[in-house]
Design an enzyme around this catalytic site. Structure first.
Site, PDB file in Angstrom:
ATOM      1  N   ASP A  90      -3.185  -3.480  -0.630  1.00 36.76           N
ATOM      2  CA  ASP A  90      -2.155  -3.102  -1.600  1.00 36.76           C
ATOM      3  C   ASP A  90      -2.814  -3.414  -2.951  1.00 36.76           C
ATOM      4  O   ASP A  90      -4.058  -3.445  -3.026  1.00 36.76           O
ATOM      5  CB  ASP A  90      -0.867  -3.918  -1.364  1.00 36.76           C
ATOM      6  CG  ASP A  90       0.344  -3.339  -2.091  1.00 36.76           C
ATOM      7  OD1 ASP A  90       0.971  -2.421  -1.549  1.00 36.76           O
ATOM      8  OD2 ASP A  90       0.660  -3.782  -3.222  1.00 36.76           O
ATOM      9  N   LYS A 117       4.886  -7.538   4.939  1.00 35.08           N
ATOM     10  CA  LYS A 117       4.075  -7.509   3.716  1.00 35.08           C
ATOM     11  C   LYS A 117       3.573  -8.909   3.450  1.00 35.08           C
ATOM     12  O   LYS A 117       4.195  -9.880   3.870  1.00 35.08           O
ATOM     13  CB  LYS A 117       4.934  -7.049   2.527  1.00 35.08           C
ATOM     14  CG  LYS A 117       4.140  -6.479   1.392  1.00 35.08           C
ATOM     15  CD  LYS A 117       3.871  -5.007   1.604  1.00 35.08           C
ATOM     16  CE  LYS A 117       2.983  -4.434   0.530  1.00 35.08           C
ATOM     17  NZ  LYS A 117       2.968  -2.969   0.595  1.00 35.08           N
TER      18      LYS A 117
HETATM   19  N1  GLU Z   1       0.322  -1.227   0.935  1.00 37.73           N
HETATM   20  C1  GLU Z   1       0.556   0.107   1.403  1.00 37.73           C
HETATM   21  C2  GLU Z   1       2.020   0.446   1.301  1.00 37.73           C
HETATM   22  O1  GLU Z   1       2.666   0.021   0.378  1.00 37.73           O
HETATM   23  C3  GLU Z   1      -0.061   0.390   2.737  1.00 37.73           C
HETATM   24  C4  GLU Z   1       0.278  -0.507   3.855  1.00 37.73           C
HETATM   25  C5  GLU Z   1      -0.549  -0.282   5.116  1.00 37.73           C
HETATM   26  O2  GLU Z   1      -1.375   0.617   5.147  1.00 37.73           O
HETATM   27  O3  GLU Z   1      -0.304  -1.034   6.061  1.00 37.73           O
HETATM   28  O4  GLU Z   1       2.577   1.171   2.083  1.00 37.73           O
END
Ligand code: GLU
Length: 448
Positions: A169, A129
């Site tokens: 996100d 992340k």
């Molecule tokens: N931010 C999204 C999550 O919390 C998606 C992450 C992504 O698609 O890589 O899963």
């Protein structure tokens, strides 16, 4: 205290000591490792290999300065993060969050959850992340572009379609992904479609990626209700938030015959008894990027509530889809006393530990985000698949795959909860399924 429980508690205390002040990270770790006692008992080799201790330590953490100039020429400094948490199942995968509240501990909690979530999808993706304390709210496109270019100028050296694949996100949507991709392409001289997901379908993005998190969380709610012979049809629902996740959760609930009577943003709550008008919401949020209060100026039978909790509004199904810790014990009690029977989390860790306890003790069907909102990242993995084969699938085909994946995640969580004597405890089911998949690979790879 039995031995394994004591061991797990010691590991948690060590995490707290070694990561001081990172409260959200502590919370996410505790929520997972509290459910792992029975797994360690059944599979003692995980403890021998210190799998939990290793899982709680990110493989790599990158923190960097992001300098940029605003439209008035003033220099601005933000902080950038990428926490590459675990890559035994595939390249690091997870979104970027741009929000003023972002701290290292925020990204670590999100990265930690992402490891388990991504494992749950059954797709070949590790967990990571990233993000920044940059606030895109009120910034012009040109400012957002300059920020994204500066952010990617540093981050690009850590990415790659086989290394680390960010997405969106909170605060990062198709606009930001476009600027980030453009700068990555320029820095590397490579048109590497699979290095970012959530791209526009015009240049390599998957259809349904935008809808996937919200749709998936609703599919999960539908699967939970099915275990009780029930469905979303005719249900009164409340969806917090008004971003990408909330908008498409509302859309899918409506398609399945439910009525969403309320949604929210940081400015307040919209209550519309006859049901939220989705076209209006999309126009305000996706096109005009305005505050949700505008909705009540357009629909005079809707009410804008500037303060107060969205969870006070009576509903049968609640979908917290805004942000972490938005639903506490008091809100959970209110929902239960108002007749709520199911909660499916579109956001990451939106319910506090006390709130989760209330739901579980009251027999509410409760799906934690790492299972319920996994459809977003699963569809990112489908986007990577399409990019790898230079293909582009239809909306119908991609949505069918998403639906199948959500049904499978639900099945795995449900059956595992039953296997460990806690049928319907989706927290336990999700944590154990995700943990075992990661743990097996970690043991197989040796000490890395
Ligand atoms: N931010 C999204 C999550 O919390 C998606 C992450 C992504 O698609 O890589 O899963």
């Amino acid at each position: 205290m039995p031995d394994v429980q004591k061991k797990v508690e010691e590991i948690y205390q060590q995490v707290v000591r070694r990561n001081p002040g990172e409260l959200e990270f502590h919370q996410a770790v505790k929520e997972v490792i509290d459910t792992l006692g029975p797994v360690l008992k059944k599979y003692p080799h995980y403890a021998e290999h210190k799998v939990i201790e290793r899982i709680c330590e990110p493989e790599r953490q990158i923190i960097f300065r992001v300098p940029w100039q605003d439209d008035s020429g003033e220099v601005q400094i933000n902080r950038g993060f990428r926490v590459q948490f675990n890559s035994v199942l595939g390249p690091y995968k997870g979104g970027l969050r741009f929000h003023p509240s972002v701290l290292l501990g925020t990204i670590k909690f999100l990265g930690f959850e992402q490891v388990f979530k991504n494992a749950l999808t059954g797709m070949p993706i590790g967990g990571g992340k990233g993000g920044s304390d940059f606030d895109p709210k009120g910034r012009t496109d040109a400012e957002v572009m300059r920020f994204c270019q500066s952010f990617m100028t540093e981050l690009h050296r850590h990415l790659g379609e086989h290394t680390d694949v960010p997405a969106g996100d909170i605060g990062v949507g198709a606009r930001e992904i476009g600027y980030l991709f453009g700068q990555y392409k320029r820095m590397t001289n490579r048109y590497e479609s699979g290095v970012l997901t959530g791209k526009s379908p015009h240049w390599g993005g998957a259809l349904v990626r935008r809808e996937a998190t919200g749709y998936g969380a609703v599919y999960f709610a539908e699967e939970m209700l099915k275990t009780k012979g029930d469905s979303l049809a005719g249900k009164v629902c409340v969806v917090s938030g008004a971003g990408n996740v909330a908008i498409y959760a509302i859309e899918k609930i409506q398609q399945l015959g439910g009525t969403v009577v309320a949604c929210s943003d940081s400015g307040g709550v919209i209550y519309h008894e006859r049901g939220i008008e989705l076209d209006t919401l999309k126009q305000i949020k996706e096109v005009e990027r305005k505050r949700i209060s505008v909705y009540a100026d357009i629909h005079h039978d809707a009410k804008f509530i500037p303060s107060g909790s969205i969870w006070d509004i009576p509903c049968q199904v609640a979908m917290p889809s805004a942000t972490q810790n938005e639903l506490d014990g008091t809100a959970a009690k209110k929902l239960v006393s108002n007749g709520c029977i199911a909660v499916s989390e579109g956001a990451n860790m939106p319910t506090t530990p006390e709130g989760v306890r209330v739901f579980q003790e009251s027999g509410v069907l409760y799906a934690p985000g790492k299972a319920a909102n996994a459809g977003g990242v699963a569809t990112s993995a489908l986007e990577m698949q399409q990019n790898a084969t230079r293909d582009a699938w239809s909306f119908e085909h991609t949505e069918r795959r998403l639906h199948e994946i959500m049904i499978e995640i639900h099945r795995a969580c449900y059956e595992t909860s039953a296997e460990f004597g806690a049928t319907g405890n989706y927290v336990l089911g999700a944590n154990i399924v995700g943990f075992k998949r990661v743990a097996e690979a970690m043991v197989a790879f040796g000490l890395i």
